[in-house]
Motif scaffolding. Sequence first.
Motif, PDB file in Angstrom:
ATOM      1  N   CYS A  92       0.816  -1.223   0.000  1.00 36.04           N
ATOM      2  CA  CYS A  92       0.000   0.000   0.000  1.00 36.04           C
ATOM      3  C   CYS A  92       0.847   1.269   0.000  1.00 36.04           C
ATOM      4  N   TYR A  93       0.498   2.209  -0.884  1.00 33.10           N
ATOM      5  CA  TYR A  93       1.214   3.492  -0.933  1.00 33.10           C
ATOM      6  C   TYR A  93       0.975   4.317   0.332  1.00 33.10           C
ATOM      7  N   ASN A  94      -0.071   3.983   1.070  1.00 31.88           N
ATOM      8  CA  ASN A  94      -0.331   4.717   2.308  1.00 31.88           C
ATOM      9  C   ASN A  94       0.262   4.029   3.539  1.00 31.88           C
TER      10      ASN A  94
ATOM     11  N   GLY B 206      -4.002  -3.314   3.403  1.00 33.80           N
ATOM     12  CA  GLY B 206      -3.754  -1.931   3.009  1.00 33.80           C
ATOM     13  C   GLY B 206      -4.940  -1.002   3.186  1.00 33.80           C
ATOM     14  N   CYS B 207      -4.850   0.180   2.565  1.00 37.28           N
ATOM     15  CA  CYS B 207      -5.913   1.186   2.698  1.00 37.28           C
ATOM     16  C   CYS B 207      -7.110   0.839   1.827  1.00 37.28           C
ATOM     17  N   GLY B 208      -6.873   0.019   0.805  1.00 39.49           N
ATOM     18  CA  GLY B 208      -7.958  -0.399  -0.080  1.00 39.49           C
ATOM     19  C   GLY B 208      -8.280   0.609  -1.164  1.00 39.49           C
ATOM     20  N   ASP B 209      -7.604   1.755  -1.148  1.00 42.54           N
ATOM     21  CA  ASP B 209      -8.008   2.839  -2.039  1.00 42.54           C
ATOM     22  C   ASP B 209      -6.922   3.275  -3.023  1.00 42.54           C
ATOM     23  N   CYS B 210      -5.662   2.990  -2.739  1.00 39.96           N
ATOM     24  CA  CYS B 210      -4.582   3.470  -3.616  1.00 39.96           C
ATOM     25  C   CYS B 210      -4.384   2.486  -4.788  1.00 39.96           C
TER      26      CYS B 210
ATOM     27  N   CYS C   4      -3.082  -0.952  -3.809  1.00 40.98           N
ATOM     28  CA  CYS C   4      -4.086  -1.781  -3.122  1.00 40.98           C
ATOM     29  C   CYS C   4      -5.089  -2.358  -4.122  1.00 40.98           C
TER      30      CYS C   4
HETATM   31 ZN    ZN Z   1      -3.352   1.423  -0.224  1.00 37.19          ZN
END
Ligand code: ZN
Length: 222
Positions: free
Chosen positions: A192-194, A200-204, A207
């Motif tokens: 994850c980039y976050n 992970g964040c599920g949004d990047c 992910c």
């Molecule tokens: Zn992410």
Amino acid sequence: MKALVNKKSAIVVFSGGQDSTTCLFWAKKRYEEVIAVSFDYGQRHAFELECAKDICKKYEVEHHILNLDLLNQLAPNSLTRVDIAVDKTHETDTPPNSFVDGRNLLFLTFVAILAKQRNINHIITGVSQSDFSGYPDCRDVFIKSLNVTLNLSMDYEFVMHTPLMWIDKMETWQLADELEVLDIIKNETLTCYNGIIGDGCGDCPACHLRRNGYNAYMAIRK
Ligand code: ZN
């Protein structure tokens, strides 16, 4: 006289993410001694290095972290600079702004220098042409070219392995399953980039790629 190829040891370029961790276990199945090398180049999330450290400690892999601050000085980008946002989407024919020019070239060159010092011939990297995303130094032709260049530059017989070169994210999950490390990859790696471990964040973008591959594999898993 040329040194004999050391078939027992290998070095893995290791970030603590899904791809390189899968490669780490791929190597552990094949070589008696596996050494992991990570790079500190001012990543947005130093947690990535902590994650890599934890995995090596837990699975008893010798781990080296090489400082490559220079990379950030030369090529500030969204993975190294907190003031540049990561592209949520990008044109498929141009590299996303998370691209660092020459990153794999530099990583693999430093890894090769260390490998030769340790009398190791085999170098493993998790680059993939299937997930090419416009990264020129993930292509098979680049790796083959660099292998020749490294051999000529050091008069040494490096053998570069790219277990993920022709497989996509779904097949990378499948490979992890075959290596009997699916849960380790799912829960203990950081893509994850976050900077959020596991799912992970599920949004990047990282992910999305990871989860889509996982869901696709779960749908066909026997
Ligand atoms: Zn992410």
